[in-house]
Design an enzyme around this catalytic site. Structure first.
Site, PDB file in Angstrom:
ATOM      1  N   HIS A 118      -5.116  -9.658  -3.973  1.00  0.00           N
ATOM      2  CA  HIS A 118      -4.039  -8.556  -3.881  1.00  0.00           C
ATOM      3  C   HIS A 118      -3.932  -8.139  -5.509  1.00  0.00           C
ATOM      4  O   HIS A 118      -4.261  -8.838  -6.302  1.00  0.00           O
ATOM      5  CB  HIS A 118      -2.862  -9.140  -3.357  1.00  0.00           C
ATOM      6  CG  HIS A 118      -1.956 -10.162  -4.367  1.00  0.00           C
ATOM      7  ND1 HIS A 118      -1.251  -9.583  -5.296  1.00  0.00           N
ATOM      8  CD2 HIS A 118      -2.018 -11.513  -4.260  1.00  0.00           C
ATOM      9  CE1 HIS A 118      -0.691 -10.650  -5.973  1.00  0.00           C
ATOM     10  NE2 HIS A 118      -1.046 -11.904  -5.374  1.00  0.00           N
ATOM     11  N   CYS A 119      -3.310  -6.893  -5.570  1.00  0.00           N
ATOM     12  CA  CYS A 119      -3.094  -6.459  -6.715  1.00  0.00           C
ATOM     13  C   CYS A 119      -1.636  -6.151  -6.995  1.00  0.00           C
ATOM     14  O   CYS A 119      -0.837  -6.728  -5.930  1.00  0.00           O
ATOM     15  CB  CYS A 119      -4.039  -4.908  -7.160  1.00  0.00           C
ATOM     16  SG  CYS A 119      -3.678  -3.854  -5.835  1.00  0.00           S
ATOM     17  N   MET A 120      -1.174  -5.027  -7.499  1.00  0.00           N
ATOM     18  CA  MET A 120       0.083  -5.106  -7.715  1.00  0.00           C
ATOM     19  C   MET A 120       0.843  -4.557  -6.314  1.00  0.00           C
ATOM     20  O   MET A 120       2.102  -4.786  -6.106  1.00  0.00           O
ATOM     21  CB  MET A 120       0.543  -3.869  -8.886  1.00  0.00           C
ATOM     22  CG  MET A 120       0.348  -4.672 -10.015  1.00  0.00           C
ATOM     23  SD  MET A 120       1.109  -3.450 -11.456  1.00  0.00           S
ATOM     24  CE  MET A 120       2.650  -3.122 -11.280  1.00  0.00           C
ATOM     25  N   ARG A 176      -1.239  -3.775  -3.177  1.00  0.00           N
ATOM     26  CA  ARG A 176      -2.181  -3.990  -1.933  1.00  0.00           C
ATOM     27  C   ARG A 176      -2.482  -5.269  -2.013  1.00  0.00           C
ATOM     28  O   ARG A 176      -3.021  -5.853  -2.642  1.00  0.00           O
ATOM     29  CB  ARG A 176      -3.189  -2.955  -2.358  1.00  0.00           C
ATOM     30  CG  ARG A 176      -2.934  -1.913  -2.742  1.00  0.00           C
ATOM     31  CD  ARG A 176      -4.219  -0.949  -2.928  1.00  0.00           C
ATOM     32  NE  ARG A 176      -3.785   0.608  -3.591  1.00  0.00           N
ATOM     33  CZ  ARG A 176      -4.429   1.619  -3.801  1.00  0.00           C
ATOM     34  NH1 ARG A 176      -5.833   1.397  -3.062  1.00  0.00           N
ATOM     35  NH2 ARG A 176      -4.313   2.672  -4.306  1.00  0.00           N
TER      36      ARG A 176
END
Length: 672
Positions: A28-30, A32
């Site tokens: 995951h990113c910030m 998504r």
């Protein structure tokens, strides 16, 4: 309850991506959850978008489910915990969770769409060398983003306090606190090459420790004046740090091939000794004497060229960069900017690119506000804007992009214009940069380099982007169909009823479905298509010919137009578009089936001019069916109309076989 919420979202995602057995890896990113999918044909995109908590879905090199900041961390962690792996680790081939059984129950519906979805995914996911490179860059830097944000904010606070101390606003006693914060910030940026080297080695399937060592060589540890190593291209002493992040990425990528070659050719008994030895020796020499000078020149040229463009181009350069950044995001090209940002921070102490590019998200905010005002009758759209706008202001633009502007088309373009306007303002002011990467929007303000004046310049840019996106969208970017009155579920409303504020709300689909048939009422049925009318018993399908579903009539169509068989409300349209149900005003429940076994065609031959919840009159056009496509697929085009609640019928009329015109009377049915 909070944990249950995150588990529910995660299980809902699994349900619509084919279950955990169809996921190869999850990170995951910030904002998504990013999943590497094994079989794209098993993904139900439309169902995934409707999972409560999902703000949108994007497809690049991975399937990306947009959840928003904070929530994404907990959902992603919950999803990998259920499978028993860590974030970024490969899923076991037999991975199962509670979501798997739920997925199996919906498997049939997914498989009906498989052919269409699979083809669309393959077209969208076509791999190229540059997409693969961007995927690697994304995977290397995404795990570091929280560190960039945290360290950058600490650096920003230290900078503000330092300025206040210099101005005499605060005393010398703050010196220790300021120095401590600078040390914490330096814990990331001083050794950033090593962190990137370890992540790069992991991504390229090399030994992480070796990647860290190769990256650390760029600092030239142990080389202290008067000792030096030569730059073989210039003859001058090699400067520590030359090549930076770009050099690290290239060197570790090459190292991954070198290490794999030695593992393949060195006997297992001595592999643990000689593979790392030869890899480090060869790659150390290669990195110090070739990569550092070459990558150093590339890095310096990139930073110098970008600065030159911004200094010379000013407002024009800012406008172009702000204008094109959203399309770059859509193509996944924005990932290549991460190492460039970091090189600029290393060389200049800031990246002047990020504040300009952040204007693209601000243009989305202005666009959303304009749509909110112009499309206020569209409750579904305005509700989406209400949910996405706060996080958009904070710099998380994906919900606005994928949930609002991009699906509508023109608003995406006018949002780009707003980003260009904000970028022009930032470019015209000049000297505005960010001390770290990560957030944008209002959340970037604490990271703006240079104190209050530059921060205010950035705020002016934000306001200009808001205004630019608003004006461009309000006057030129609102599609007519977005202004149509709809309820929260997206069902069309009667504009007249809305305008006159009828005292009683229109009945819901549930209310209509549960309403009892009107005693003694009659329903006049018309021909749903033009063609040859025949008895239901002649249909070559046992379920219909034996009247298992109810009584009615069949027509072999001669034209493609479909009309409503009676006056009533559209209750449902199947996902594959091959059938719809209608509740007549008299209370009869009517099923219209377009062709035999046409569910297998994935909806391709059918199109509708109406939506669920629409009230239609007998003979009103419903849509079209492509008879040639149906014939080419080897299916019968027979259109069948049946009353499914026969227990409400007192008398069912009769009709004669033969040619019938579109909308011509067929029979009359009377209720009990």
């Amino acid at each position: 309850m909070a944990e249950d919420k995150y588990k529910t979202i995660g299980d809902g995602i699994y349900d619509h991506v084919g279950g955990p057995t169809n996921v190869a890896k999850l990170i995951h990113c910030m904002t998504r959850v990013r999943m590497t999918i094994k079989d794209d044909g098993k993904v139900d995109l439309e169902g995934l978008k409707k999972v409560p908590g999902v703000l949108g879905v994007a497809q690049e090199d991975t399937l990306q489910v947009i959840l928003g900041p904070g929530v994404v961390n907990k959902v992603a962690q919950n999803m990998v915990d259920e499978v028993g792996v860590n974030l970024g680790e490969p899923f076991p081939s037999g991975a199962t969770t509670a979501a798997t059984s739920s997925y199996q129950s919906g498997k049939t519906a997914v498989e009906e769409k498989a052919a269409e979805v699979h083809a669309a995914h393959k077209a969208a996911q076509k791999q190229t060398w540059w997409r693969a490179a961007l995927k690697h860059i994304s995977s290397i830097f995404i795990p570091l983003i929280p560190a960039f944000v945290g360290a950058g904010l600490i650096s920003g606070i230290a900078g503000v306090l330092g300025n206040l101390q210099t101005a005499g606003v605060i005393g010398a006693g703050w010196g220790t606190a300021i120095l401590t914060m600078k040390v914490i910030n330096a814990g990331l940026f001083t050794y950033l090459n090593i962190y990137v080297g370890i992540n790069a080695a992991t991504e390229f399937r090399a030994t992480p420790g070796l990647g860290g060592i190769i990256a650390g060589l760029i600092y030239l540890p142990g080389v202290v004046a008067p000792l030096s190593l030569p730059n073989i291209f210039t003859g001058k002493p090699l400067v520590a740090g030359s090549g930076g992040i770009i050099g690290v990425l290239f060197a570790v990528w090459v190292m991954s091939y070198v290490e794999k070659w030695f593992h393949k050719h060195i006997p297992d008994s001595v592999d643990i000794i000689f593979s790392p030895f030869f890899t480090l020796l060869i790659m150390g020499i290669f990195t110090i004497f070739l990569v550092m000078p070459a990558a150093g020149w590339v890095s310096a040229s990139l930073v110098g060229a970008i600065n030159w463009v911004l200094n010379v181009g000013g407002a024009f350069s800012g406008f172009v960069l702000g204008l094109v950044f959203l399309p770059m995001v859509m193509l996944g090209l924005h990932q290549i900017l991460t190492p460039i940002h970091l090189e600029m921070i290393k060389d200049l102490g800031m990246t002047p690119l990020l504040p300009i590019l952040a204007m693209a998200g601000a243009g989305q905010v202005g666009t959303a506000i304009a749509l909110w005002i112009r499309c206020r009758k569209n409750k579904q759209l305005t509700n989406m804007i209400k949910g996405a706008l706060p996080v958009g202001i904070l710099g998380v633009g994906e919900p606005l992009i994928y949930g609002v502007s991009l699906p509508l088309g023109r608003p995406f373009l006018t949002a780009c214009v707003g980003g260009g306007v904000g970028g022009a303002v930032i470019g015209a002011i000049g000297g505005i940069g960010a001390t770290s990467i990560g957030p944008s929007g209002v959340a970037l303000i604490p990271l703006i380099h240079g104190g209050f004046g530059n921060a205010m310049g950035y705020v002016f840019g934000l306001l200009a982007a808001y205004a630019g996106g608003f004006v461009a969208t309000y006057f030129f970017g609102v599609p007519k169909d977005a202004m149509v009155a709809k309820d929260e579920e997206g069902n069309l409303l009667d504009n007249t009823a809305v305008a006159t504020a009828a005292p009683a709300a229109a009945p819901s689909i549930d209310d209509i479905m549960t309403a009892a048939p009107v005693a003694g009422a009659t329903t006049d049925f018309v021909a749903t298509v033009a063609g040859t009318l025949e008895q239901l018993s002649a249909v070559k399908d046992d379920a219909f010919s034996q009247k298992m579903l109810g009584d009615g009539y069949a027509i072999e169509p001669s034209i493609e137009t479909i009309v409503a068989p009676a006056t009533g409300t559209i209750i449902s349209i199947s996902d594959t578009k091959h059938a719809f149900t209608l509740k007549a005003d008299s209370g009869l429940e009517i099923l219209v089936h377009l062709g035999l076994d046409t569910v297998e065609l994935g909806g391709k031959p059918f199109s509708y001019d109406v939506a669920v919840g629409d009230h239609v009159t007998a003979g009103q056009q419903m849509g079209l069916m492509d008879l040639k496509q149906i014939a080419a697929a080897g299916k019968a085009p027979t259109v069948i109309t049946v009353v499914t609640n026969m227990d409400a019928v007192a008398s069912f009329g009769t009709y004669a076989d033969g040619t019938v015109d579109l909308g011509a009377p067929v029979l009359t049915v009377t209720n009990k």
